[in-house]
Write a protein that holds these residues in place. Structure first.
Motif, PDB file in Angstrom:
ATOM      1  N   VAL A  70      11.068   5.484   5.376  1.00 10.54           N
ATOM      2  CA  VAL A  70      11.207   4.419   4.382  1.00 10.54           C
ATOM      3  C   VAL A  70      11.103   5.005   2.975  1.00 10.54           C
ATOM      4  CG1 VAL A  70      10.144   2.331   3.446  1.00 10.54           C
ATOM      5  CG2 VAL A  70      10.389   2.606   5.921  1.00 10.54           C
ATOM      6  N   ALA A  71      10.127   5.883   2.774  1.00 13.19           N
ATOM      7  CA  ALA A  71       9.934   6.497   1.448  1.00 13.19           C
ATOM      8  C   ALA A  71      11.136   7.346   1.062  1.00 13.19           C
ATOM      9  CB  ALA A  71       8.669   7.345   1.457  1.00 13.19           C
ATOM     10  N   GLU A  72      11.699   8.080   2.013  1.00 15.60           N
ATOM     11  CA  GLU A  72      12.858   8.926   1.718  1.00 15.60           C
ATOM     12  C   GLU A  72      14.099   8.108   1.410  1.00 15.60           C
ATOM     13  OE1 GLU A  72      13.036  11.421   5.169  1.00 15.60           O
ATOM     14  OE2 GLU A  72      11.430  12.737   4.437  1.00 15.60           O
ATOM     15  N   ALA A  73      14.185   6.910   1.982  1.00 14.24           N
ATOM     16  CA  ALA A  73      15.339   6.041   1.742  1.00 14.24           C
ATOM     17  C   ALA A  73      15.289   5.400   0.362  1.00 14.24           C
ATOM     18  CB  ALA A  73      15.428   4.967   2.820  1.00 14.24           C
ATOM     19  N   ASP A  74      14.089   5.292  -0.201  1.00 15.27           N
ATOM     20  CA  ASP A  74      13.940   4.638  -1.513  1.00 15.27           C
ATOM     21  C   ASP A  74      14.217   5.548  -2.645  1.00 15.27           C
ATOM     22  OD1 ASP A  74      13.289   2.336  -0.268  1.00 15.27           O
ATOM     23  OD2 ASP A  74      11.137   2.548  -0.521  1.00 15.27           O
ATOM     24  N   PRO A 121       6.939   5.438   8.056  1.00 18.46           N
ATOM     25  CA  PRO A 121       6.712   5.299   6.610  1.00 18.46           C
ATOM     26  C   PRO A 121       7.442   6.384   5.812  1.00 18.46           C
ATOM     27  CG  PRO A 121       4.658   4.993   7.793  1.00 18.46           C
ATOM     28  CD  PRO A 121       5.688   5.438   8.803  1.00 18.46           C
ATOM     29  N   ARG A 122       7.492   7.594   6.334  1.00 16.42           N
ATOM     30  CA  ARG A 122       8.192   8.676   5.634  1.00 16.42           C
ATOM     31  C   ARG A 122       9.688   8.379   5.513  1.00 16.42           C
ATOM     32  NH1 ARG A 122       6.906  14.437   7.492  1.00 16.42           N
ATOM     33  NH2 ARG A 122       5.232  14.085   6.021  1.00 16.42           N
ATOM     34  N   HIS A 143       4.064   0.974  12.362  1.00 19.68           N
ATOM     35  CA  HIS A 143       5.096   0.802  11.333  1.00 19.68           C
ATOM     36  C   HIS A 143       6.482   0.953  11.943  1.00 19.68           C
ATOM     37  CE1 HIS A 143       7.498   1.593   7.731  1.00 19.68           C
ATOM     38  NE2 HIS A 143       6.563   0.914   7.089  1.00 19.68           N
ATOM     39  N   ARG A 144       6.636   1.911  12.837  1.00 12.81           N
ATOM     40  CA  ARG A 144       7.921   2.103  13.516  1.00 12.81           C
ATOM     41  C   ARG A 144       8.255   0.881  14.370  1.00 12.81           C
ATOM     42  NH1 ARG A 144       7.467   6.916  16.595  1.00 12.81           N
ATOM     43  NH2 ARG A 144       7.670   8.003  14.633  1.00 12.81           N
ATOM     44  N   ARG A 145       7.247   0.291  14.999  1.00 17.21           N
ATOM     45  CA  ARG A 145       7.455  -0.915  15.808  1.00 17.21           C
ATOM     46  C   ARG A 145       7.900  -2.088  14.926  1.00 17.21           C
ATOM     47  NH1 ARG A 145       2.553  -1.453  17.658  1.00 17.21           N
ATOM     48  NH2 ARG A 145       1.985  -3.284  16.472  1.00 17.21           N
ATOM     49  N   LEU A 184       0.821  -1.217   0.000  1.00 25.15           N
ATOM     50  CA  LEU A 184       0.000   0.000   0.000  1.00 25.15           C
ATOM     51  C   LEU A 184       0.850   1.260   0.000  1.00 25.15           C
ATOM     52  CD1 LEU A 184      -2.809  -1.066   2.483  1.00 25.15           C
ATOM     53  CD2 LEU A 184      -3.018  -0.764   0.015  1.00 25.15           C
ATOM     54  N   LEU A 185       1.979   1.231   0.696  1.00 25.37           N
ATOM     55  CA  LEU A 185       2.848   2.408   0.731  1.00 25.37           C
ATOM     56  C   LEU A 185       3.540   2.651  -0.606  1.00 25.37           C
ATOM     57  CD1 LEU A 185       4.372   2.007   4.294  1.00 25.37           C
ATOM     58  CD2 LEU A 185       2.788   3.806   3.523  1.00 25.37           C
ATOM     59  N   ALA A 186       3.589   1.637  -1.445  1.00 26.15           N
ATOM     60  CA  ALA A 186       4.206   1.779  -2.763  1.00 26.15           C
ATOM     61  C   ALA A 186       3.237   2.386  -3.780  1.00 26.15           C
ATOM     62  CB  ALA A 186       4.706   0.424  -3.255  1.00 26.15           C
TER      63      ALA A 186
END
Length: 94
Positions: free
Chosen positions: A90-94, A87-88, A79-81, A53-55
């Motif tokens: 993760v998105a910034e790392a991609d 999620p942000r 999500h952090r757990r 879903l985040l993608a």
């Protein structure tokens, strides 16, 4: 599989148990015998669905709702757990 189908509605253990033809107590006992719990399985299902879903182009609020969370902040905390990152992040790392 059943928990994934019910996740948008919060996936209450009683609903999933009934769909399996079990009482909620029996479901919880059988999961405990396997060394897991309903909440652990639900977290596993939600975290797997969250990746997909985040993608997408869905907003964080919409992702949270589809995963059965009333608020995005609850999803962010979960999500952090699961991942150690928001999620942000993760998105910034991609």
């Amino acid at each position: 599989m059943l928990a994934a189908q019910e996740v948008a509605g919060g996936a209450p253990a009683g609903v999933v148990a009934r769909r399996l033809g079990l009482s909620e107590r029996t479901l919880r006992r059988r999961l405990a015998a396997e060394g897991t719990s309903y909440s652990e399985l639900l977290d596993e299902v939600r975290s797997g669905l969250a990746v997909g879903l985040l993608a997408t182009d869905l907003s964080l609020d919409e992702v949270a709702l589809r995963l059965g969370y009333a608020e995005a902040s609850s999803f962010i905390h979960a999500h952090r757990r699961w991942t150690g990152r928001t999620p942000r992040q993760v998105a910034e790392a991609d």
